[in-house]
Enzyme design. Structure first.
Site, mmCIF file in Angstrom:
data_model
loop_
_atom_site.group_PDB
_atom_site.id
_atom_site.type_symbol
_atom_site.label_atom_id
_atom_site.label_comp_id
_atom_site.label_asym_id
_atom_site.label_seq_id
_atom_site.Cartn_x
_atom_site.Cartn_y
_atom_site.Cartn_z
ATOM 1 N N ASP A 15 0.821 -1.215 0.000
ATOM 2 C CA ASP A 15 0.000 0.000 0.000
ATOM 3 C C ASP A 15 0.855 1.266 0.000
ATOM 4 O O ASP A 15 1.966 1.273 0.534
ATOM 5 C CB ASP A 15 -0.905 -0.029 1.240
ATOM 6 C CG ASP A 15 -2.074 0.921 1.119
ATOM 7 O OD1 ASP A 15 -2.285 1.497 0.033
ATOM 8 O OD2 ASP A 15 -2.782 1.105 2.128
ATOM 9 N N ASN A 17 1.361 3.410 -2.911
ATOM 10 C CA ASN A 17 1.939 3.846 -4.193
ATOM 11 C C ASN A 17 1.412 5.224 -4.602
ATOM 12 O O ASN A 17 2.169 6.073 -5.078
ATOM 13 C CB ASN A 17 1.590 2.863 -5.314
ATOM 14 C CG ASN A 17 2.214 1.501 -5.102
ATOM 15 O OD1 ASN A 17 3.128 1.374 -4.316
ATOM 16 N ND2 ASN A 17 1.713 0.497 -5.800
ATOM 17 N N HIS A 32 2.816 3.256 -9.007
ATOM 18 C CA HIS A 32 2.644 1.819 -9.260
ATOM 19 C C HIS A 32 3.866 1.257 -9.996
ATOM 20 O O HIS A 32 4.294 0.143 -9.742
ATOM 21 C CB HIS A 32 1.371 1.563 -10.066
ATOM 22 C CG HIS A 32 0.120 1.934 -9.323
ATOM 23 N ND1 HIS A 32 -0.102 1.564 -8.024
ATOM 24 C CD2 HIS A 32 -0.984 2.647 -9.701
ATOM 25 C CE1 HIS A 32 -1.278 2.030 -7.624
ATOM 26 N NE2 HIS A 32 -1.829 2.698 -8.624
ATOM 27 N N THR A 61 -10.600 -6.676 -5.714
ATOM 28 C CA THR A 61 -11.917 -6.590 -6.366
ATOM 29 C C THR A 61 -12.410 -5.135 -6.370
ATOM 30 O O THR A 61 -12.937 -4.648 -7.356
ATOM 31 C CB THR A 61 -12.938 -7.476 -5.593
ATOM 32 O OG1 THR A 61 -12.348 -8.744 -5.390
ATOM 33 C CG2 THR A 61 -14.233 -7.632 -6.326
ATOM 34 N N GLU A 62 -12.188 -4.452 -5.223
ATOM 35 C CA GLU A 62 -12.666 -3.062 -5.103
ATOM 36 C C GLU A 62 -11.863 -2.100 -5.989
ATOM 37 O O GLU A 62 -12.330 -1.005 -6.284
ATOM 38 C CB GLU A 62 -12.613 -2.596 -3.643
ATOM 39 C CG GLU A 62 -13.651 -3.231 -2.736
ATOM 40 C CD GLU A 62 -13.256 -4.625 -2.230
ATOM 41 O OE1 GLU A 62 -12.080 -5.028 -2.467
ATOM 42 O OE2 GLU A 62 -14.116 -5.307 -1.644
ATOM 43 N N ASN A 63 -10.664 -2.498 -6.402
ATOM 44 C CA ASN A 63 -9.849 -1.635 -7.277
ATOM 45 C C ASN A 63 -10.475 -1.429 -8.652
ATOM 46 O O ASN A 63 -10.111 -0.496 -9.373
ATOM 47 C CB ASN A 63 -8.425 -2.179 -7.440
ATOM 48 C CG ASN A 63 -7.586 -2.095 -6.182
ATOM 49 O OD1 ASN A 63 -6.728 -2.920 -5.934
ATOM 50 N ND2 ASN A 63 -7.840 -1.085 -5.358
ATOM 51 N N TRP A 64 -11.463 -2.286 -9.003
ATOM 52 C CA TRP A 64 -12.163 -2.072 -10.280
ATOM 53 C C TRP A 64 -12.920 -0.744 -10.277
ATOM 54 O O TRP A 64 -13.311 -0.240 -11.322
ATOM 55 C CB TRP A 64 -13.150 -3.216 -10.565
ATOM 56 C CG TRP A 64 -12.484 -4.523 -10.932
ATOM 57 C CD1 TRP A 64 -12.546 -5.686 -10.224
ATOM 58 C CD2 TRP A 64 -11.680 -4.814 -12.092
ATOM 59 N NE1 TRP A 64 -11.820 -6.673 -10.856
ATOM 60 C CE2 TRP A 64 -11.280 -6.165 -12.008
ATOM 61 C CE3 TRP A 64 -11.241 -4.047 -13.186
ATOM 62 C CZ2 TRP A 64 -10.474 -6.777 -12.973
ATOM 63 C CZ3 TRP A 64 -10.447 -4.667 -14.145
ATOM 64 C CH2 TRP A 64 -10.066 -6.009 -14.038
ATOM 65 N N ARG A 66 -11.646 2.096 -9.370
ATOM 66 C CA ARG A 66 -10.717 3.224 -9.565
ATOM 67 C C ARG A 66 -10.901 3.836 -10.966
ATOM 68 O O ARG A 66 -11.477 3.206 -11.851
ATOM 69 C CB ARG A 66 -9.275 2.737 -9.389
ATOM 70 C CG ARG A 66 -9.017 2.356 -7.949
ATOM 71 C CD ARG A 66 -7.563 2.346 -7.635
ATOM 72 N NE ARG A 66 -7.411 2.134 -6.207
ATOM 73 C CZ ARG A 66 -6.272 2.220 -5.556
ATOM 74 N NH1 ARG A 66 -5.171 2.536 -6.184
ATOM 75 N NH2 ARG A 66 -6.217 2.027 -4.253
ATOM 76 N N ARG A 183 1.757 -5.015 6.019
ATOM 77 C CA ARG A 183 1.084 -3.951 5.282
ATOM 78 C C ARG A 183 1.900 -2.675 5.411
ATOM 79 O O ARG A 183 2.267 -2.269 6.523
ATOM 80 C CB ARG A 183 -0.333 -3.697 5.814
ATOM 81 C CG ARG A 183 -1.030 -2.620 4.977
ATOM 82 C CD ARG A 183 -2.481 -2.433 5.296
ATOM 83 N NE ARG A 183 -3.104 -1.589 4.290
ATOM 84 C CZ ARG A 183 -4.365 -1.602 3.967
ATOM 85 N NH1 ARG A 183 -5.196 -2.418 4.576
ATOM 86 N NH2 ARG A 183 -4.847 -0.790 3.034
ATOM 87 N N GLU A 202 0.963 -13.723 12.144
ATOM 88 C CA GLU A 202 1.527 -12.558 12.838
ATOM 89 C C GLU A 202 1.386 -11.334 11.930
ATOM 90 O O GLU A 202 1.725 -11.394 10.746
ATOM 91 C CB GLU A 202 3.018 -12.788 13.155
ATOM 92 C CG GLU A 202 3.273 -13.880 14.152
ATOM 93 C CD GLU A 202 2.682 -13.579 15.525
ATOM 94 O OE1 GLU A 202 2.654 -12.399 15.927
ATOM 95 O OE2 GLU A 202 2.247 -14.540 16.191
HETATM 96 C C1 FPP Z 1 -1.872 0.284 -3.324
HETATM 97 O O1 FPP Z 1 -1.445 1.612 -3.448
HETATM 98 C C2 FPP Z 1 -1.404 -0.505 -4.427
HETATM 99 C C3 FPP Z 1 -2.192 -1.039 -5.426
HETATM 100 C C4 FPP Z 1 -3.651 -0.859 -5.498
HETATM 101 C C5 FPP Z 1 -1.604 -1.811 -6.505
HETATM 102 C C6 FPP Z 1 -0.329 -2.504 -6.175
HETATM 103 C C7 FPP Z 1 0.238 -2.988 -7.427
HETATM 104 C C8 FPP Z 1 1.536 -3.016 -7.753
HETATM 105 C C9 FPP Z 1 2.634 -2.627 -6.834
HETATM 106 C C10 FPP Z 1 1.903 -3.458 -9.107
HETATM 107 C C11 FPP Z 1 1.655 -4.914 -9.402
HETATM 108 C C12 FPP Z 1 2.734 -5.775 -8.899
HETATM 109 C C13 FPP Z 1 3.372 -6.696 -9.612
HETATM 110 C C14 FPP Z 1 4.416 -7.509 -8.948
HETATM 111 C C15 FPP Z 1 3.087 -6.922 -11.033
HETATM 112 P P1 FPP Z 1 -2.545 2.744 -3.534
HETATM 113 O O2 FPP Z 1 -2.705 3.114 -4.964
HETATM 114 O O3 FPP Z 1 -3.788 2.294 -2.840
HETATM 115 O O4 FPP Z 1 -1.835 3.877 -2.740
HETATM 116 P P2 FPP Z 1 -2.543 5.012 -1.886
HETATM 117 O O5 FPP Z 1 -3.278 4.320 -0.771
HETATM 118 O O6 FPP Z 1 -1.392 5.809 -1.416
HETATM 119 O O7 FPP Z 1 -3.437 5.758 -2.829
#
Ligand code: FPP
Length: 239
Positions: A15, A17, A32, A61-64, A66, A183, A202
């Site tokens: 989390d 990115n 990302h 699933t919820e990322n759809w 975005r 996390r 853990e």
């Molecule tokens: C959470 O950050 C991250 C994601 C929703 C996607 C994570 C995906 C990757 C790192 C790429 C895929 C990995 C591989 C190995 C192919 P966020 O966007 O929720 O960050 P925020 O909470 O700061 O907005």
């Protein structure tokens, strides 16, 4: 670190990115992109430590929900990762697998997943499991529906099911439960991730944003894990 105290299975929520990118005035997808690089370093570190299983939450699933542009960016990154890392995984003994409802992913990605899983199926070093279009409640419901739709389950009133049996219907049926959950980004939630499987895991939380999560940060989590006493509901004396 003695191997005895290393976890056999680490499950991570990568989390932060978006916030990492925002803090640098960059578009979210740049976060990302950097996130994939961080993931690759962690995969290498986990393999070198001979930890047998690593599950990464790459798309929920919820990322759809975005913005379409961000979803497309993530799918392109995933496509690129699979295309360019297939050979490296094969060479390094990584067995690639996924959990989640991958039927919802674009067709080309579905094909790449099937191909990568097939090519790497004899990998003996580390099993890399990407959670894609995954949420735990969805996984549990799909498991229940599989049971209900199975021939011979029409008389359900007289049928009970054990934990072990139920686990066999989950996407994770081939993997042990995680020993350590990580996390990043200072959020203290499980967010619909492996709810059944994390029962005795853990939990480790860090404020570090995922793109900054280095193998050194992983070592901190492993040090902390090694200090914990896992009792699985028993007393210290019974262990
Ligand atoms: C959470 O950050 C991250 C994601 C929703 C996607 C994570 C995906 C990757 C790192 C790429 C895929 C990995 C591989 C190995 C192919 P966020 O966007 O929720 O960050 P925020 O909470 O700061 O907005």
């Amino acid at each position: 670190m003695p191997t005895k105290t290393l976890p056999k299975h680490i499950a991570i929520i990568m989390d932060g990115n978006g916030r990492w990118a925002k803090a640098k005035g960059l578009p979210r997808v740049e976060g990302h992109r950097k996130g994939v690089e961080a993931a690759e370093e962690i995969i290498t570190a986990v393999r070198e430590l001979k930890i047998p299983y690593l599950t990464l939450y790459a798309f929920g699933t919820e990322n759809w929900n975005r913005p379409a542009e961000e979803i497309q960016g993530l799918m392109l990154l995933l496509e690129h990762f699979l295309k360019t890392r297939q050979e490296k995984m094969l060479k390094n003994g990584i067995r690639f697998r996924t959990i989640g409802d991958t039927s919802k992913l674009p067709q080309n990605i579905g094909q790449l997943i099937a191909e990568t899983s097939e090519i790497t199926k004899n990998g003996k070093e580390t099993t890399l499991i990407l959670a894609l279009s995954y949420s735990s409640r969805d996984e549990i419901l799909r498991a229940v529906n599989r049971i209900l739709l199975k021939p011979g389950t029409s008389n359900l009133e007289h049928r009970t099911i054990t934990e072990k049996e139920f686990s066999q219907y989950l996407d994770t049926k081939d993997f042990p439960d995680p020993d350590l959950f990580i996390r990043t980004s200072g959020e203290y939630r499980i967010s619909n991730y492996l709810l059944w499987q994390l029962s005795y895991t853990e939990l480790y939380f860090t404020k570090t944003m995922w793109p900054d999560f280095t193998p050194q940060e992983l070592m901190k989590a492993l040090d902390e894990y090694a200090k914990r006493e896992r009792r699985f509901g028993k007393t210290s004396e019974q262990l």
